[in-house]
Scaffold this motif. Structure first.
Motif, PDB file in Angstrom:
ATOM      1  N   VAL A 171       0.866  -1.177   0.000  1.00  0.00           N
ATOM      2  CA  VAL A 171       0.000   0.000   0.000  1.00  0.00           C
ATOM      3  C   VAL A 171       0.904   1.228   0.000  1.00  0.00           C
ATOM      4  O   VAL A 171       1.855   1.312   0.785  1.00  0.00           O
ATOM      5  CB  VAL A 171      -0.929   0.017   1.232  1.00  0.00           C
ATOM      6  N   PHE A 172       0.620   2.165  -0.889  1.00  0.00           N
ATOM      7  CA  PHE A 172       1.371   3.409  -0.964  1.00  0.00           C
ATOM      8  C   PHE A 172       0.447   4.484  -1.505  1.00  0.00           C
ATOM      9  O   PHE A 172      -0.648   4.196  -2.007  1.00  0.00           O
ATOM     10  CB  PHE A 172       2.614   3.260  -1.855  1.00  0.00           C
ATOM     11  N   TRP A 173       0.864   5.729  -1.379  1.00  0.00           N
ATOM     12  CA  TRP A 173       0.069   6.827  -1.940  1.00  0.00           C
ATOM     13  C   TRP A 173       0.955   7.695  -2.809  1.00  0.00           C
ATOM     14  O   TRP A 173       2.160   7.816  -2.571  1.00  0.00           O
ATOM     15  CB  TRP A 173      -0.622   7.645  -0.852  1.00  0.00           C
ATOM     16  N   ASN A 174       0.350   8.261  -3.830  1.00  0.00           N
ATOM     17  CA  ASN A 174       1.075   9.093  -4.782  1.00  0.00           C
ATOM     18  C   ASN A 174       0.547  10.515  -4.783  1.00  0.00           C
ATOM     19  O   ASN A 174      -0.664  10.744  -4.688  1.00  0.00           O
ATOM     20  CB  ASN A 174       0.947   8.536  -6.205  1.00  0.00           C
ATOM     21  N   TYR A 175       1.476  11.442  -4.916  1.00  0.00           N
ATOM     22  CA  TYR A 175       1.161  12.857  -5.130  1.00  0.00           C
ATOM     23  C   TYR A 175       1.643  13.222  -6.525  1.00  0.00           C
ATOM     24  O   TYR A 175       2.804  12.974  -6.875  1.00  0.00           O
ATOM     25  CB  TYR A 175       1.867  13.729  -4.084  1.00  0.00           C
ATOM     26  N   GLU A 176       0.765  13.797  -7.332  1.00  0.00           N
ATOM     27  CA  GLU A 176       1.133  14.201  -8.693  1.00  0.00           C
ATOM     28  C   GLU A 176       1.510  15.676  -8.714  1.00  0.00           C
ATOM     29  O   GLU A 176       0.735  16.527  -8.243  1.00  0.00           O
ATOM     30  CB  GLU A 176      -0.028  13.944  -9.648  1.00  0.00           C
ATOM     31  N   ARG A 177       2.695  15.979  -9.250  1.00  0.00           N
ATOM     32  CA  ARG A 177       3.067  17.384  -9.403  1.00  0.00           C
ATOM     33  C   ARG A 177       2.015  18.093 -10.253  1.00  0.00           C
ATOM     34  O   ARG A 177       1.583  17.577 -11.275  1.00  0.00           O
ATOM     35  CB  ARG A 177       4.436  17.504 -10.063  1.00  0.00           C
ATOM     36  N   ASN A 178       1.639  19.282  -9.821  1.00  0.00           N
ATOM     37  CA  ASN A 178       0.549  19.994 -10.484  1.00  0.00           C
ATOM     38  C   ASN A 178       1.075  20.822 -11.653  1.00  0.00           C
ATOM     39  O   ASN A 178       1.198  22.049 -11.578  1.00  0.00           O
ATOM     40  CB  ASN A 178      -0.197  20.874  -9.484  1.00  0.00           C
ATOM     41  N   LEU A 179       1.329  20.108 -12.752  1.00  0.00           N
ATOM     42  CA  LEU A 179       1.907  20.722 -13.944  1.00  0.00           C
ATOM     43  C   LEU A 179       1.093  20.350 -15.170  1.00  0.00           C
ATOM     44  O   LEU A 179       0.308  19.398 -15.143  1.00  0.00           O
ATOM     45  CB  LEU A 179       3.354  20.241 -14.127  1.00  0.00           C
ATOM     46  N   GLU A 180       1.272  21.093 -16.247  1.00  0.00           N
ATOM     47  CA  GLU A 180       0.556  20.823 -17.485  1.00  0.00           C
ATOM     48  C   GLU A 180       0.901  19.429 -18.013  1.00  0.00           C
ATOM     49  O   GLU A 180       1.958  18.874 -17.730  1.00  0.00           O
ATOM     50  CB  GLU A 180       0.866  21.890 -18.534  1.00  0.00           C
ATOM     51  N   LYS A 181      -0.024  18.866 -18.794  1.00  0.00           N
ATOM     52  CA  LYS A 181       0.062  17.462 -19.182  1.00  0.00           C
ATOM     53  C   LYS A 181       1.313  17.127 -19.976  1.00  0.00           C
ATOM     54  O   LYS A 181       1.835  16.012 -19.895  1.00  0.00           O
ATOM     55  CB  LYS A 181      -1.188  17.067 -19.989  1.00  0.00           C
TER      56      LYS A 181
END
Length: 362
Positions: free
Chosen positions: A209-219
Motif C-alpha cells: 500500500v502506498f500513496w502518490n502525489y502528482e506534481r501539479n503541472l501541465e500534461k
C-alpha cells in the motif's frame, strides 16, 4: 443502518418511478425485486458512480447520478456481498472515461451546491488559500474508508511498468477547467494530489500500500510525475516481495484523508501493522518529507477545485504504448472470461464516510 418499513417502501416507489420514466436507464435493479442495494447499507446521498459499461449504447461509459445511485446496483461491478459490504470490480478491458485507458467502478463525491455557484466551483471543495474560497460550499473535506482488496490484475505484457498489477482505492482529484488552463495561472489540469494504491505482483503472497502525489503541472510537462510514498510493503517500482510487511489480498486496512485548510493529513491503519501518518501542504511545493520540490508548481493545488473518489480504479491499462502508464495488460472485454483469467481488479469497502474537514488534534 438505515433500513426500515417506511424507508423501504419509499425506496421501492422511487425505484418504480425511475424505471418507468427512464427508458434505457443503466440501472440493473428491477421494480418489486426485494434486494438490498449499496445505498441501503452505505450513505451514498452525496455520491455518483462511474461503471465500466455502456448500457444505453451511446458510446460512452455509464455514469449513474446521485438520485439514481440510491436505487442502483450492477450484479458484476457494484453490489453488496453476503456480508453487506460494498463491492467494486473493474475488468482490464471495458468502457473507460474520456482521456483514460483505465477502467473503473468508482464513486465521485458531489458536495451539494448553493444556488448560483458556477461550474467548476459547484460540488467541489477548495483549499483555504484559493482566491475564491468563499464561493465554495466547503473548504477542505474528510474521507474515511475501510477496504479489502480482493483481486488485482495478474497478466501484464510489460510488468516492469509501475502501474501493472495495481488498483487505486481512494483519490483526491483536481477538476478539469479549460478556462483556468487558458488563464495561464497554473491550475485546471485535472491532476491528482492523492491516489491511494494497492499493488501485488502475481507471484507474491503480500502486496503493498502506498500513496502518490502528482506534481501539479501541465500534461505535456516532462516533470509532471507521481511522487510515491510507502505505507506498507514496497514502493510501486520495487519487484522485491514485501513479505508479511505488506498487506495480503482480503486483508482489511483503513485510511482517513483529512484536508484541513491547506494541509492534507493522511492516516492509514491495520490491526496487524498499526498506524502510519503523513501530512503535506497542498498549497505549496514542499513534499511530505518537508523538502522543497523545485520541479513542482510553487503554489501547489491552491487554485484548483477538488473532489474525492473511492472504489476500484484499475491501473492495468490494456493499451500498448511506450508511455509509462501502459503495461498492456490482457483482457477480452468479456467479463466471465476475463474474471476466470484474473484480468480484473476488485475492492470491497467495509466502511465509507465523508464530511467536512476536521481540525487536527495537537
Amino acid at each position: 443502518m438505515k433500513i426500515g418499513v417506511t424507508f423501504f417502501l419509499g425506496k421501492m416507489m422511487l425505484l418504480t418511478a425511475l424505471f418507468l420514466s427512464a427508458c434505457g436507464s443503466p440501472s440493473e435493479t428491477r421494480p418489486n425485486e426485494e434486494v438490498l442495494l449499496p445505498a441501503d447499507k452505505f450513505d451514498l446521498s452525496t455520491w455518483k458512480i462511474t461503471i465500466p459499461t455502456d448500457s444505453d449504447n451511446n458510446g460512452k461509459v455509464d455514469e449513474i447520478g446521485v438520485d439514481e445511485i440510491q436505487v442502483y446496483q450492477h450484479p458484476d461491478f457494484f453490489y453488496l456481498n453476503s456480508e453487506g459490504y460494498m463491492v467494486f470490480a473493474a475488468p482490464n478491458k471495458a468502457f473507460t472515461t474520456p482521456n483514460s485507458t483505465n477502467t473503473r467502478s468508482e464513486l465521485h463525491h458531489v458536495i451539494p451546491a448553493s444556488a448560483g455557484q458556477p461550474k467548476g466551483i459547484a460540488h467541489n471543495f477548495a483549499l483555504k488559500n484559493h482566491k475564491r474560497a468563499s464561493d465554495f460550499s466547503q473548504i477542505g473535506g474528510n474521507l474515511q474508508a475501510t477496504v479489502m482488496v480482493n483481486h488485482v490484475a495478474k497478466r501484464a505484457t510489460y510488468p516492469e511498468k509501475n502501474p501493472a498489477f495495481s488498483v487505486v482505492v481512494g483519490q483526491i482529484h483536481g477538476a478539469k477547467d479549460p478556462a483556468l488552463v487558458a488563464a495561464g495561472e497554473g491550475y485546471g489540469w485535472g491532476n491528482e494530489p492523492l491516489k491511494i494504491y494497492y499493488k501485488k505482483w502475481p507471484d507474491h503472497e503480500y502486496g503493498s500500500v502506498f500513496w502518490n502525489y502528482e506534481r501539479n503541472l501541465e500534461k505535456d510537462n516532462p516533470a509532471r510525475k507521481d511522487i510515491s510514498y510507502v505505507v506498507w510493503g514496497k514502493d510501486w517500482g520495487d519487484p522485491v516481495d514485501p513479505g508479511d510487511a505488506g498487506i495480503a489480498l482480503d486483508e482489511a486496512f483503513s485510511y482517513e484523508v483529512n484536508v484541513y485548510e491547506n494541509t492534507m493529513y493522511l492516516r492509514f491503519s491495520t490491526a496487524r501493522h498499526g498506524t502510519v501518518e503523513y501530512q503535506i501542504n497542498l498549497a505549496d511545493n514542499v513534499d511530505a518529507y518537508g523538502k522543497v520540490d523545485e520541479l513542482d508548481y510553487p503554489r501547489g493545488y491552491t487554485g484548483d477545485a477538488h473532489f474525492f473518489k473511492a472504489g476500484a480504479y484499475n491501473q492495468c491499462s490494456i493499451k500498448d504504448d511506450p508511455g509509462f502508464w501502459y503495461p498492456k495488460c490482457l483482457g477480452t472485454g468479456e467479463w466471465e472470461i476475463d474474471k476466470a483469467n484474473g484480468d480484473y481488479a476488485q475492492v470491497t469497502f467495509l466502511n465509507l464516510l465523508t464530511g467536512p474537514a476536521k481540525e487536527p488534534k495537537e
